[in-house]
Scaffold this motif. Structure first.
Motif, PDB file in Angstrom:
ATOM      1  N   THR A  45       1.083  15.691  -6.912  1.00 33.17           N
ATOM      2  CA  THR A  45       0.282  15.521  -8.116  1.00 33.17           C
ATOM      3  C   THR A  45       1.161  15.640  -9.351  1.00 33.17           C
ATOM      4  O   THR A  45       2.071  16.459  -9.402  1.00 33.17           O
TER       5      THR A  45
ATOM      6  N   LEU B 271       0.141   9.924   2.709  1.00 33.26           N
ATOM      7  CA  LEU B 271      -0.603  10.678   1.700  1.00 33.26           C
ATOM      8  C   LEU B 271      -1.902   9.946   1.379  1.00 33.26           C
ATOM      9  O   LEU B 271      -1.916   8.729   1.224  1.00 33.26           O
ATOM     10  N   HIS B 272      -2.965  10.688   1.302  1.00 28.52           N
ATOM     11  CA  HIS B 272      -4.279  10.141   0.956  1.00 28.52           C
ATOM     12  C   HIS B 272      -4.519  10.410  -0.524  1.00 28.52           C
ATOM     13  O   HIS B 272      -4.418  11.557  -0.976  1.00 28.52           O
ATOM     14  N   VAL B 273      -4.839   9.391  -1.278  1.00 29.37           N
ATOM     15  CA  VAL B 273      -4.987   9.500  -2.736  1.00 29.37           C
ATOM     16  C   VAL B 273      -6.445   9.771  -3.094  1.00 29.37           C
ATOM     17  O   VAL B 273      -7.353   9.155  -2.549  1.00 29.37           O
TER      18      VAL B 273
ATOM     19  N   ILE C  37       1.377   4.425  -3.001  1.00 25.21           N
ATOM     20  CA  ILE C  37       1.157   5.849  -2.746  1.00 25.21           C
ATOM     21  C   ILE C  37       2.326   6.666  -3.261  1.00 25.21           C
ATOM     22  O   ILE C  37       2.159   7.747  -3.782  1.00 25.21           O
ATOM     23  N   ARG C  38       3.530   6.157  -3.157  1.00 28.20           N
ATOM     24  CA  ARG C  38       4.706   6.915  -3.576  1.00 28.20           C
ATOM     25  C   ARG C  38       4.957   6.834  -5.070  1.00 28.20           C
ATOM     26  O   ARG C  38       5.812   7.532  -5.586  1.00 28.20           O
TER      27      ARG C  38
ATOM     28  N   ASP D 230       0.828  -1.209   0.000  1.00 30.16           N
ATOM     29  CA  ASP D 230       0.000   0.000   0.000  1.00 30.16           C
ATOM     30  C   ASP D 230       0.858   1.253   0.000  1.00 30.16           C
ATOM     31  O   ASP D 230       0.585   2.215  -0.701  1.00 30.16           O
ATOM     32  N   ARG D 231       1.915   1.268   0.826  1.00 34.61           N
ATOM     33  CA  ARG D 231       2.795   2.431   0.896  1.00 34.61           C
ATOM     34  C   ARG D 231       3.497   2.682  -0.433  1.00 34.61           C
ATOM     35  O   ARG D 231       3.610   3.807  -0.873  1.00 34.61           O
TER      36      ARG D 231
ATOM     37  N   THR E 170      -4.854  12.436 -10.338  1.00 38.02           N
ATOM     38  CA  THR E 170      -4.908  11.611  -9.139  1.00 38.02           C
ATOM     39  C   THR E 170      -3.979  12.210  -8.084  1.00 38.02           C
ATOM     40  O   THR E 170      -2.871  11.737  -7.895  1.00 38.02           O
TER      41      THR E 170
ATOM     42  N   ALA F 180      -2.398  13.201  -4.405  1.00 34.12           N
ATOM     43  CA  ALA F 180      -2.254  12.628  -3.071  1.00 34.12           C
ATOM     44  C   ALA F 180      -1.995  13.797  -2.126  1.00 34.12           C
ATOM     45  O   ALA F 180      -1.207  14.690  -2.430  1.00 34.12           O
TER      46      ALA F 180
ATOM     47  N   ARG G 281       2.089   8.920  -9.912  1.00 35.30           N
ATOM     48  CA  ARG G 281       0.666   8.763 -10.161  1.00 35.30           C
ATOM     49  C   ARG G 281       0.254   9.361 -11.497  1.00 35.30           C
ATOM     50  O   ARG G 281       0.885  10.266 -12.011  1.00 35.30           O
TER      51      ARG G 281
ATOM     52  N   GLY H 221      -1.224  15.208   1.893  1.00 38.21           N
ATOM     53  CA  GLY H 221      -0.772  14.949   3.256  1.00 38.21           C
ATOM     54  C   GLY H 221      -0.787  16.245   4.041  1.00 38.21           C
ATOM     55  O   GLY H 221      -0.496  17.309   3.494  1.00 38.21           O
TER      56      GLY H 221
END
Length: 148
Positions: free
Chosen positions: A31, A143-145, A9-10, A5-6, A17, A19, A13, A21
């Motif tokens: 972005t 970070l929330h995507v 996020i990195r 999952d981590r 989309t 992300a 993207r 934080g």
């Protein structure tokens, strides 16, 4: 959060989309829309975040040997750097920031400048950079995507 999952996020993207934080003193928006060789063309929607009048753009891509940084205060650009190891210095406008040191902006310093900006702006240690006091651990950057 799992390691898989981590890493997702990195990842670099796709456009549209972002992300996001939240830090003690601001918000980090990751972005692809801001991955610009010329920071001066950053979309105006980012300048509308008036809660944070000190807006900074920081982008780098090692595959291209490029680094770009810009800082706006109350919507006015204060500093703009864009360096590409192949094409040279694209932009070098405004007063130098402390992280740049005393050397001139040049294409062979792109990684040096990137590491300095990471340490100065986000308290993150980059590759081959000097240690940062009170550094933020990369694993702690959450970070929330979002998708548009």
């Amino acid at each position: 959060m799992s390691r898989r999952d981590r890493s997702s996020i990195r990842a670099f993207r796709s456009r549209g989309t972002p992300a996001v934080g939240v830090y003690d003193d601001g918000v980090l928006i990751a972005t692809r829309d801001a991955h610009l060789y010329d920071p001066d063309i950053l979309h105006t929607r980012y300048h509308k975040l008036t809660e944070w009048p000190d807006l900074r753009l920081l982008t780098s891509r090692s595959a291209n040997g490029m680094f770009a940084y810009a800082r706006w205060q109350d919507g006015r650009m204060q500093r703009c750097i864009s360096v590409n190891a192949v094409a040279g210095v694209w932009r070098n406008d405004g007063a130098a920031e402390a992280f740049e040191g005393n050397e001139a902006v040049s294409d062979d310093r792109w990684l040096d400048l990137c590491n300095g900006a990471l340490a100065s702006v986000l308290s993150l240690e980059g590759d081959a950079a000097r240690p940062v006091s009170n550094a933020v651990d990369w694993e702690d950057v959450g970070l929330h995507v979002f998708a548009r």
